[in-house]
Design a protein around this motif. Structure first.
Motif, PDB file in Angstrom:
ATOM      1  N   GLY A 120       0.777  -1.233   0.000  1.00  0.00           N
ATOM      2  CA  GLY A 120       0.000   0.000   0.000  1.00  0.00           C
ATOM      3  C   GLY A 120       0.805   1.277   0.000  1.00  0.00           C
ATOM      4  O   GLY A 120       0.221   2.369   0.021  1.00  0.00           O
ATOM      5  N   GLY A 121       2.122   1.180  -0.061  1.00  0.00           N
ATOM      6  CA  GLY A 121       2.947   2.379  -0.056  1.00  0.00           C
ATOM      7  C   GLY A 121       2.606   3.371  -1.165  1.00  0.00           C
ATOM      8  O   GLY A 121       2.439   4.570  -0.906  1.00  0.00           O
ATOM      9  N   PRO A 122       2.477   2.922  -2.422  1.00  0.00           N
ATOM     10  CA  PRO A 122       2.126   3.858  -3.487  1.00  0.00           C
ATOM     11  C   PRO A 122       0.783   4.546  -3.270  1.00  0.00           C
ATOM     12  O   PRO A 122       0.629   5.731  -3.599  1.00  0.00           O
ATOM     13  CB  PRO A 122       2.105   2.966  -4.738  1.00  0.00           C
ATOM     14  CG  PRO A 122       3.042   1.848  -4.415  1.00  0.00           C
ATOM     15  CD  PRO A 122       2.829   1.585  -2.956  1.00  0.00           C
ATOM     16  N   GLU A 123      -0.203   3.818  -2.721  1.00  0.00           N
ATOM     17  CA  GLU A 123      -1.515   4.428  -2.471  1.00  0.00           C
ATOM     18  C   GLU A 123      -1.412   5.484  -1.383  1.00  0.00           C
ATOM     19  O   GLU A 123      -2.044   6.548  -1.471  1.00  0.00           O
ATOM     20  CB  GLU A 123      -2.517   3.347  -2.067  1.00  0.00           C
ATOM     21  CG  GLU A 123      -2.889   2.410  -3.203  1.00  0.00           C
ATOM     22  CD  GLU A 123      -3.828   1.322  -2.742  1.00  0.00           C
ATOM     23  OE1 GLU A 123      -4.895   1.661  -2.195  1.00  0.00           O
ATOM     24  OE2 GLU A 123      -3.495   0.134  -2.910  1.00  0.00           O
ATOM     25  N   LEU A 124      -0.619   5.207  -0.351  1.00  0.00           N
ATOM     26  CA  LEU A 124      -0.449   6.207   0.696  1.00  0.00           C
ATOM     27  C   LEU A 124       0.170   7.476   0.132  1.00  0.00           C
ATOM     28  O   LEU A 124      -0.291   8.584   0.418  1.00  0.00           O
ATOM     29  CB  LEU A 124       0.412   5.650   1.835  1.00  0.00           C
ATOM     30  CG  LEU A 124       0.570   6.575   3.047  1.00  0.00           C
ATOM     31  CD1 LEU A 124       0.593   5.772   4.339  1.00  0.00           C
ATOM     32  CD2 LEU A 124       1.833   7.426   2.950  1.00  0.00           C
ATOM     33  N   TRP A 151      17.084  -3.099  -2.825  1.00  0.00           N
ATOM     34  CA  TRP A 151      15.969  -2.992  -3.763  1.00  0.00           C
ATOM     35  C   TRP A 151      15.249  -1.645  -3.668  1.00  0.00           C
ATOM     36  O   TRP A 151      14.491  -1.277  -4.569  1.00  0.00           O
ATOM     37  CB  TRP A 151      14.967  -4.128  -3.540  1.00  0.00           C
ATOM     38  CG  TRP A 151      14.067  -3.945  -2.364  1.00  0.00           C
ATOM     39  CD1 TRP A 151      14.342  -4.223  -1.057  1.00  0.00           C
ATOM     40  CD2 TRP A 151      12.720  -3.444  -2.376  1.00  0.00           C
ATOM     41  NE1 TRP A 151      13.272  -3.928  -0.251  1.00  0.00           N
ATOM     42  CE2 TRP A 151      12.259  -3.447  -1.034  1.00  0.00           C
ATOM     43  CE3 TRP A 151      11.863  -2.996  -3.386  1.00  0.00           C
ATOM     44  CZ2 TRP A 151      10.982  -3.025  -0.686  1.00  0.00           C
ATOM     45  CZ3 TRP A 151      10.590  -2.570  -3.030  1.00  0.00           C
ATOM     46  CH2 TRP A 151      10.161  -2.586  -1.701  1.00  0.00           C
ATOM     47  N   LEU A 152      15.515  -0.893  -2.600  1.00  0.00           N
ATOM     48  CA  LEU A 152      14.876   0.418  -2.454  1.00  0.00           C
ATOM     49  C   LEU A 152      15.477   1.477  -3.381  1.00  0.00           C
ATOM     50  O   LEU A 152      14.868   2.533  -3.569  1.00  0.00           O
ATOM     51  CB  LEU A 152      15.007   0.906  -1.002  1.00  0.00           C
ATOM     52  CG  LEU A 152      14.230   0.106   0.056  1.00  0.00           C
ATOM     53  CD1 LEU A 152      14.569   0.620   1.441  1.00  0.00           C
ATOM     54  CD2 LEU A 152      12.736   0.163  -0.209  1.00  0.00           C
ATOM     55  N   GLN A 153      16.634   1.206  -3.939  1.00  0.00           N
ATOM     56  CA  GLN A 153      17.247   2.191  -4.830  1.00  0.00           C
ATOM     57  C   GLN A 153      16.324   2.457  -6.022  1.00  0.00           C
ATOM     58  O   GLN A 153      15.895   1.542  -6.723  1.00  0.00           O
ATOM     59  CB  GLN A 153      18.614   1.699  -5.308  1.00  0.00           C
ATOM     60  CG  GLN A 153      19.582   1.375  -4.176  1.00  0.00           C
ATOM     61  CD  GLN A 153      19.666   2.476  -3.141  1.00  0.00           C
ATOM     62  OE1 GLN A 153      20.035   3.605  -3.469  1.00  0.00           O
ATOM     63  NE2 GLN A 153      19.345   2.166  -1.890  1.00  0.00           N
ATOM     64  N   GLY A 154      15.971   3.714  -6.213  1.00  0.00           N
ATOM     65  CA  GLY A 154      15.070   4.086  -7.295  1.00  0.00           C
ATOM     66  C   GLY A 154      13.605   3.843  -7.007  1.00  0.00           C
ATOM     67  O   GLY A 154      12.758   4.031  -7.895  1.00  0.00           O
ATOM     68  N   ILE A 155      13.267   3.451  -5.763  1.00  0.00           N
ATOM     69  CA  ILE A 155      11.874   3.114  -5.450  1.00  0.00           C
ATOM     70  C   ILE A 155      10.966   4.327  -5.587  1.00  0.00           C
ATOM     71  O   ILE A 155       9.749   4.191  -5.784  1.00  0.00           O
ATOM     72  CB  ILE A 155      11.780   2.510  -4.021  1.00  0.00           C
ATOM     73  CG1 ILE A 155      10.435   1.811  -3.817  1.00  0.00           C
ATOM     74  CG2 ILE A 155      11.993   3.590  -2.968  1.00  0.00           C
ATOM     75  CD1 ILE A 155      10.203   0.613  -4.705  1.00  0.00           C
ATOM     76  N   GLU A 201      10.560   6.153  -8.006  1.00  0.00           N
ATOM     77  CA  GLU A 201       9.905   6.135  -9.319  1.00  0.00           C
ATOM     78  C   GLU A 201       8.636   5.284  -9.277  1.00  0.00           C
ATOM     79  O   GLU A 201       7.618   5.651  -9.872  1.00  0.00           O
ATOM     80  CB  GLU A 201      10.877   5.622 -10.365  1.00  0.00           C
ATOM     81  CG  GLU A 201      12.087   6.529 -10.565  1.00  0.00           C
ATOM     82  CD  GLU A 201      13.047   6.000 -11.606  1.00  0.00           C
ATOM     83  OE1 GLU A 201      12.729   4.959 -12.226  1.00  0.00           O
ATOM     84  OE2 GLU A 201      14.108   6.612 -11.799  1.00  0.00           O
ATOM     85  N   ARG A 202       8.677   4.143  -8.581  1.00  0.00           N
ATOM     86  CA  ARG A 202       7.480   3.315  -8.451  1.00  0.00           C
ATOM     87  C   ARG A 202       6.436   3.980  -7.562  1.00  0.00           C
ATOM     88  O   ARG A 202       5.234   3.723  -7.694  1.00  0.00           O
ATOM     89  CB  ARG A 202       7.840   1.933  -7.894  1.00  0.00           C
ATOM     90  CG  ARG A 202       8.671   1.092  -8.845  1.00  0.00           C
ATOM     91  CD  ARG A 202       8.968  -0.278  -8.280  1.00  0.00           C
ATOM     92  NE  ARG A 202       7.766  -1.084  -8.103  1.00  0.00           N
ATOM     93  CZ  ARG A 202       7.779  -2.318  -7.602  1.00  0.00           C
ATOM     94  NH1 ARG A 202       8.940  -2.867  -7.215  1.00  0.00           N
ATOM     95  NH2 ARG A 202       6.659  -3.006  -7.471  1.00  0.00           N
ATOM     96  N   LEU A 203       6.899   4.839  -6.671  1.00  0.00           N
ATOM     97  CA  LEU A 203       5.983   5.554  -5.797  1.00  0.00           C
ATOM     98  C   LEU A 203       5.397   6.789  -6.459  1.00  0.00           C
ATOM     99  O   LEU A 203       4.411   7.352  -5.982  1.00  0.00           O
ATOM    100  CB  LEU A 203       6.705   5.967  -4.510  1.00  0.00           C
ATOM    101  CG  LEU A 203       7.134   4.839  -3.572  1.00  0.00           C
ATOM    102  CD1 LEU A 203       8.050   5.377  -2.487  1.00  0.00           C
ATOM    103  CD2 LEU A 203       5.933   4.147  -2.960  1.00  0.00           C
ATOM    104  N   GLY A 204       6.034   7.227  -7.532  1.00  0.00           N
ATOM    105  CA  GLY A 204       5.559   8.409  -8.230  1.00  0.00           C
ATOM    106  C   GLY A 204       5.918   9.705  -7.540  1.00  0.00           C
ATOM    107  O   GLY A 204       5.177  10.687  -7.637  1.00  0.00           O
ATOM    108  N   ILE A 205       7.067   9.719  -6.833  1.00  0.00           N
ATOM    109  CA  ILE A 205       7.502  10.936  -6.157  1.00  0.00           C
ATOM    110  C   ILE A 205       8.947  11.232  -6.540  1.00  0.00           C
ATOM    111  O   ILE A 205       9.680  10.349  -7.000  1.00  0.00           O
ATOM    112  CB  ILE A 205       7.384  10.836  -4.626  1.00  0.00           C
ATOM    113  CG1 ILE A 205       8.199   9.651  -4.086  1.00  0.00           C
ATOM    114  CG2 ILE A 205       5.945  10.736  -4.197  1.00  0.00           C
ATOM    115  CD1 ILE A 205       8.222   9.578  -2.578  1.00  0.00           C
ATOM    116  N   ALA A 206       9.342  12.460  -6.334  1.00  0.00           N
ATOM    117  CA  ALA A 206      10.711  12.863  -6.653  1.00  0.00           C
ATOM    118  C   ALA A 206      11.693  12.213  -5.681  1.00  0.00           C
ATOM    119  O   ALA A 206      11.364  11.937  -4.523  1.00  0.00           O
ATOM    120  CB  ALA A 206      10.837  14.389  -6.578  1.00  0.00           C
TER     121      ALA A 206
END
Length: 222
Positions: free
Chosen positions: A167-171, A191-195, A197-202
């Motif tokens: 649910g991280g992206p929805e939050l 695996w968090l490197q570049g995450i 982008e998947r979250l849609g934030i800078a």
């Protein structure tokens, strides 16, 4: 200084303890414990924070139910869906869909912090459809409540075992925190490197850490 969900000894390496002991040294610590699972709760927290100038603890009621000896004058025991005050800090609790609570913390400086503990979208693929729907509905209800606040910093689960990332992206989309800090990585942080982008934030709005003791300065518009 605020400290959240320090894990028990078996969930951390010596480098983790060294980083924490260095961080709390000489500081006035407010330690928040979301629930009694020992990957979130250190029964020896007072010993771990020996170097702090002072220690106040905010603990979910299941912590003292499971560990009665942990209770004391330095502990504020909290229940789900309540509001409390501690040294000018306002604390609102939300019921978790795992155990214990999540926190919305309002500091005197005007900064609002969300710390989710294990409140997340636990929509496991192998679970029955009804259970997955309940998990989604519960999490969406929590997001509606959290989004009523201006959240400057959000700590929330980002679990790669789930397609939803728990649910991280929805939050991020619905609450729109100024800064997002992913949790529940089990120490496997590559695996968090570049995450972001998947979250849609800078990238400069997401704390992407690699090891214990990592730090980064963020500037907030309050």
């Amino acid at each position: 200084m605020l400290v959240f969900d320090v894990p028990a000894e078996r969930f951390r390496m010596r480098s983790h303890l060294d980083a924490l002991e260095k961080a709390v040294m000489g500081e006035n610590i407010k330690a928040f414990i979301s629930h009694s699972h020992t990957d979130h709760f250190d029964p020896d927290l007072r010993k771990t924070c020996t170097g702090a100038a002072s220690l106040n603890i905010v603990a979910s009621d299941d912590v003292v139910d499971m560990y009665p000896a942990f209770d004391g004058d330095d502990v504020l025991v909290v229940e789900p869906d309540e509001q409390y005050s501690l040294s000018g800090i306002k604390v609102e609790t939300l019921m978790s869909n795992d155990l214990g609570v999540a926190f919305i913390i309002s500091l005197p400086e005007g900064i609002n912090i969300y710390f989710g503990g294990d409140l997340a979208k636990w929509d496991w693929e192998e679970a029955p459809d009804a259970q997955r729907a309940f998990a989604a509905d519960f999490f969406n209800g929590a997001l509606r409540r959290i989004s009523q606040h201006r959240i400057h910093i959000a700590f929330s689960n980002l679990d790669k075992r789930l397609k939803s990332l728990a649910g991280g992206p929805e939050l991020v989309s619905k609450v729109r925190p100024d800064i997002f800090v992913p949790t529940h990585a089990f120490g496997r942080t590559q695996w968090l490197q570049g995450i972001n982008e998947r979250l849609g934030i800078a990238e400069d709005r997401c704390f992407i850490y690699r090891k214990a003791g990592d730090s980064r300065v963020f500037y907030l518009d309050i």
